[in-house]
Scaffold this motif. Structure first.
Motif, PDB file in Angstrom:
ATOM      1  N   LEU A 106      -1.006   8.932  -2.109  1.00  0.00           N
ATOM      2  CA  LEU A 106      -0.052   9.754  -1.355  1.00  0.00           C
ATOM      3  C   LEU A 106       1.046   8.886  -0.749  1.00  0.00           C
ATOM      4  N   VAL A 107       0.687   7.664  -0.362  1.00  0.00           N
ATOM      5  CA  VAL A 107       1.708   6.726   0.130  1.00  0.00           C
ATOM      6  C   VAL A 107       2.741   6.473  -0.964  1.00  0.00           C
ATOM      7  N   ARG A 108       2.274   6.285  -2.169  1.00  0.00           N
ATOM      8  CA  ARG A 108       3.197   6.067  -3.296  1.00  0.00           C
ATOM      9  C   ARG A 108       4.068   7.299  -3.526  1.00  0.00           C
ATOM     10  N   THR A 109       3.480   8.477  -3.415  1.00  0.00           N
ATOM     11  CA  THR A 109       4.245   9.719  -3.573  1.00  0.00           C
ATOM     12  C   THR A 109       5.353   9.817  -2.533  1.00  0.00           C
ATOM     13  N   ASP A 110       5.030   9.487  -1.281  1.00  0.00           N
ATOM     14  CA  ASP A 110       6.022   9.546  -0.206  1.00  0.00           C
ATOM     15  C   ASP A 110       7.164   8.561  -0.446  1.00  0.00           C
ATOM     16  N   LEU A 111       6.811   7.367  -0.923  1.00  0.00           N
ATOM     17  CA  LEU A 111       7.847   6.379  -1.217  1.00  0.00           C
ATOM     18  C   LEU A 111       8.770   6.863  -2.329  1.00  0.00           C
ATOM     19  N   THR A 112       8.185   7.551  -3.304  1.00  0.00           N
ATOM     20  CA  THR A 112       8.990   8.108  -4.398  1.00  0.00           C
ATOM     21  C   THR A 112       9.898   9.223  -3.897  1.00  0.00           C
ATOM     22  N   LEU A 113       9.362  10.087  -3.034  1.00  0.00           N
ATOM     23  CA  LEU A 113      10.158  11.193  -2.489  1.00  0.00           C
ATOM     24  C   LEU A 113      11.296  10.692  -1.608  1.00  0.00           C
TER      25      LEU A 113
END
Length: 323
Positions: A283-290
């Motif tokens: 989810l951390v990676r998802t947030d960084l992508t967003l």
């Protein structure tokens, strides 16, 4: 209830962190909904099985560097066998690939027990062997997967009269829970499970207590191979093809194991914490992508987090041994 919270305090903290990250994700992208959560779970699925594979070995006092390569080999084996085959043929492929992972894991364990070479050296060697074997099976990403098999992780579980809740229960999450519980719950409550924890805490003390150390270690690695095979199948089911090049599952699995509260020295921890931890990391990676952060910077940040977590776990292990 209070006693349960105290015993699982670390896991509860990870769950709170995951919820906070979900809230942050909604703030970053207000349209983030059940469909996006389903995509997250499907992306996490191979990582979760890799984490389960690593967890059981670490609890037993070892480490398996070949998890990612084993996932790659089982993934391409499944994809190549199902390519052009009938839908029913997948009913044979799935147990074959799972048995393959079980045997490969057992071979890892036997090599460690018979040669008495450290786990990290043996599994590093088998990493290269399995990686080469995966490239021999499939030189480039390809193959196929049965449609009914892929359908088991796509969509949500329908609950009559509760469509809003159903939308937040992805099939992939149910599959993950079922697969892990079928193996982990009976294992942890069995004599074998106690033996795995015992050899992780102190191999000498376990031996003096009558625990069959060699056999227990081999079984631990065999179960790790079984989970890795599940990860390989999950990878093929998620992408629809087999990938011969191992993904970033090794470091991610070790980082999630440490973040999940499992001691790198062995003998302590469980499976729930690492599984929640891998959701947090994804989810951390998802947030960084967003946040539209450069993918290269995202990779650097994610790698730095994983390295920091692993170093912290190693530091804690060293301190506990000194005390």
């Amino acid at each position: 209830m209070t006693r349960l919270v105290r015993r699982q305090g670390w896991v509860a903290g990870l769950l709170v962190l995951f919820v906070v990250l979900l809230v942050i994700t909604r703030l970053i992208q207000p349209g983030y909904g059940s469909g996006d959560f389903g995509s997250l779970v499907r992306a996490v699925l191979p990582y979760a099985f890799a984490v389960a594979a690593q967890t059981i070995v670490v609890i037993a006092g070892g480490i398996d560097l070949s998890v990612g390569a084993m996932m790659a080999l089982t993934s391409v084996t499944a994809a190549s066998m199902m390519d052009g085959a009938s839908e029913e043929y997948a009913l044979f492929v799935v147990p074959f690939v799972l048995a393959m992972g079980l045997v490969l894991g057992a071979v890892n364990g036997m090599l460690i027990v018979v040669t008495r070479v450290p786990d990290i050296v043996v599994t590093l060697a088998t990493l290269f062997v399995l990686q080469g074997a995966a490239l021999l099976v499939l030189g480039a990403p390809g193959g196929a997967v049965a449609e009914w098999l892929r359908a088991t992780i796509v969509g949500t579980v329908a609950i009559p009269g509760l469509p809003e809740i159903s939308a937040w229960i992805p099939k992939a999450l149910v599959l993950l829970i079922v697969c892990l519980c079928i193996i982990w719950i009976p294992l942890k409550r069995s004599k074998l499970g106690l033996s795995i924890y015992a050899i992780g805490s102190s191999e000498l003390a376990a031996f003096r207590s009558g625990v069959p150390v060699a056999r227990t270690r081999i079984i631990a690695y065999a179960l790790s191979g079984l989970f890795a095979a599940m990860g390989g199948l999950a990878l093929t089911m998620s992408t629809g093809i087999g990938a011969p090049i191992p993904g970033p599952y090794l470091l991610a699995s070790v980082a999630a194991v440490v973040l999940g509260g499992v001691a790198l020295g062995g003998g302590k921890g469980g499976l729930l914490g690492p599984i929640v931890a891998v959701f947090v990391l994804r989810l951390v990676r998802t947030d960084l992508t967003l946040l539209a952060i450069d993918p290269n910077v995202t990779a650097i940040i994610e790698g730095a987090i994983m390295v920091a977590v692993v170093m912290f776990g190693a530091f804690i292990t060293m301190r506990s041994r000194q005390s």
